[in-house]
Scaffold this active site. Structure first.
Site, PDB file in Angstrom:
ATOM      1  N   CYS A 113       0.835  -1.206   0.000  1.00 24.47           N
ATOM      2  CA  CYS A 113       0.000   0.000   0.000  1.00 24.47           C
ATOM      3  C   CYS A 113       0.875   1.264   0.000  1.00 24.47           C
ATOM      4  O   CYS A 113       1.477   1.596  -1.012  1.00 24.47           O
ATOM      5  CB  CYS A 113      -0.990  -0.031   1.158  1.00 24.47           C
ATOM      6  SG  CYS A 113      -2.357   1.143   0.931  1.00 24.47           S
ATOM      7  N   HIS A 207      -3.675  -4.906   0.660  1.00 23.53           N
ATOM      8  CA  HIS A 207      -3.150  -5.320   1.965  1.00 23.53           C
ATOM      9  C   HIS A 207      -3.194  -6.839   2.087  1.00 23.53           C
ATOM     10  O   HIS A 207      -4.144  -7.394   2.663  1.00 23.53           O
ATOM     11  CB  HIS A 207      -3.964  -4.676   3.097  1.00 23.53           C
ATOM     12  CG  HIS A 207      -3.643  -3.239   3.314  1.00 23.53           C
ATOM     13  ND1 HIS A 207      -2.639  -2.813   4.153  1.00 23.53           N
ATOM     14  CD2 HIS A 207      -4.174  -2.114   2.769  1.00 23.53           C
ATOM     15  CE1 HIS A 207      -2.570  -1.492   4.140  1.00 23.53           C
ATOM     16  NE2 HIS A 207      -3.491  -1.046   3.306  1.00 23.53           N
ATOM     17  N   GLU A 209      -1.765  -8.719   4.079  1.00 32.03           N
ATOM     18  CA  GLU A 209      -1.792  -9.156   5.489  1.00 32.03           C
ATOM     19  C   GLU A 209      -3.216  -9.242   6.035  1.00 32.03           C
ATOM     20  O   GLU A 209      -3.454  -9.874   7.065  1.00 32.03           O
ATOM     21  CB  GLU A 209      -0.933  -8.222   6.355  1.00 32.03           C
ATOM     22  CG  GLU A 209      -1.564  -6.909   6.750  1.00 32.03           C
ATOM     23  CD  GLU A 209      -1.579  -5.845   5.653  1.00 32.03           C
ATOM     24  OE1 GLU A 209      -2.077  -4.730   5.916  1.00 32.03           O
ATOM     25  OE2 GLU A 209      -1.094  -6.126   4.535  1.00 32.03           O
TER      26      GLU A 209
END
Length: 229
Positions: A113, A207, A209
């Site tokens: 990002c 993202h 994660e």
């Protein structure tokens, strides 16, 4: 074989936990968990003197530039838009120095990002300061599909159209030197960038994660193993 050591940059913010309210180096737990689940050892890299970046990178097998605040527009020669967030100057200076050091050393690098945007800026690119449609709501991770560009490193990791977790209001405008687009959203937004081989340098606008797909991070960890050996 020992697991590769992956450095992940952090926020530096005022934070509250238990009885404490003080400045803290912060990183959402999903980042180190993704590194760990992908086969790496995670170490946090809070903002430091940019002069220490090369020494820091020399001790790592891979580097992740994490998400966070908007890149200060002065870094790419622009005036701030009214919708651009407050700057994180310590992070900007530190992370730009880390990127430069990783590129110089050939250390595998993943920008997430903000990290992708900062990678683009580090190589002379510019950013669109406000973009609608890629943030579902304040503090809410949205999802949308991205399409890989055939023949790219990202496409080798994830060859199919994939739905990804997203939360951003800025994006790449002009690509930095030697960078290639390796995925895009349906509206044309650049969603992944990379440097050509043999460098292992990848930025994703989403993202990973916050999702279940480990392929991008596994790609970094595998590259870190090769780099170390």
């Amino acid at each position: 074989m020992p697991k590769p050591l992956i450095g992940v940059t952090t926020y530096l913010d005022q934070a509250r936990w238990r009885v404490w309210d003080m400045p803290a180096a912060l990183l959402p737990a999903q980042y180190p968990r993704l590194v760990q689940d992908s086969g790496g050892l995670a170490v946090m890299l809070p903002p430091d003197d940019p002069a220490a970046a090369a020494e820091t990178v020399a001790r790592l097998d891979g580097l992740v530039i994490a998400g966070g605040a908007d890149v200060e527009p002065v870094r790419y020669g622009a005036e701030p838009d009214a919708r651009t967030g407050p700057p994180a100057r310590e992070r900007d200076g530190w992370e730009l120095a880390l990127i430069d050091a990783a590129l110089a050393a050939g250390t595998p690098l993943l920008g997430i990002c903000r990290g992708m945007q900062l990678l683009n800026v580090a190589l002379g690119g510019t950013l669109v300061q406000h973009l609608d449609g890629h943030t579902e709501a304040v503090g809410v991770i949205g999802r949308h599909p991205v399409t890989p560009v055939p023949g790219t490193r990202y496409a080798a990791l994830a060859p199919e159209r994939t739905e990804v977790p997203t939360y951003h209001h800025q994006c790449v405008e002009i690509l930095g030197k030697n960078l290639l687009t390796s995925a895009h959203a349906d509206d044309g937004t650049v969603e992944a960038i990379e440097l050509p081989s043999p460098a292992w340098v990848l930025g994703v606008q989403w993202h990973p994660e916050m999702g279940e797909d480990q392929r991008v991070m596994r790609g970094l960890v595998e590259a870190a193993v090769t780099f170390r050996s």
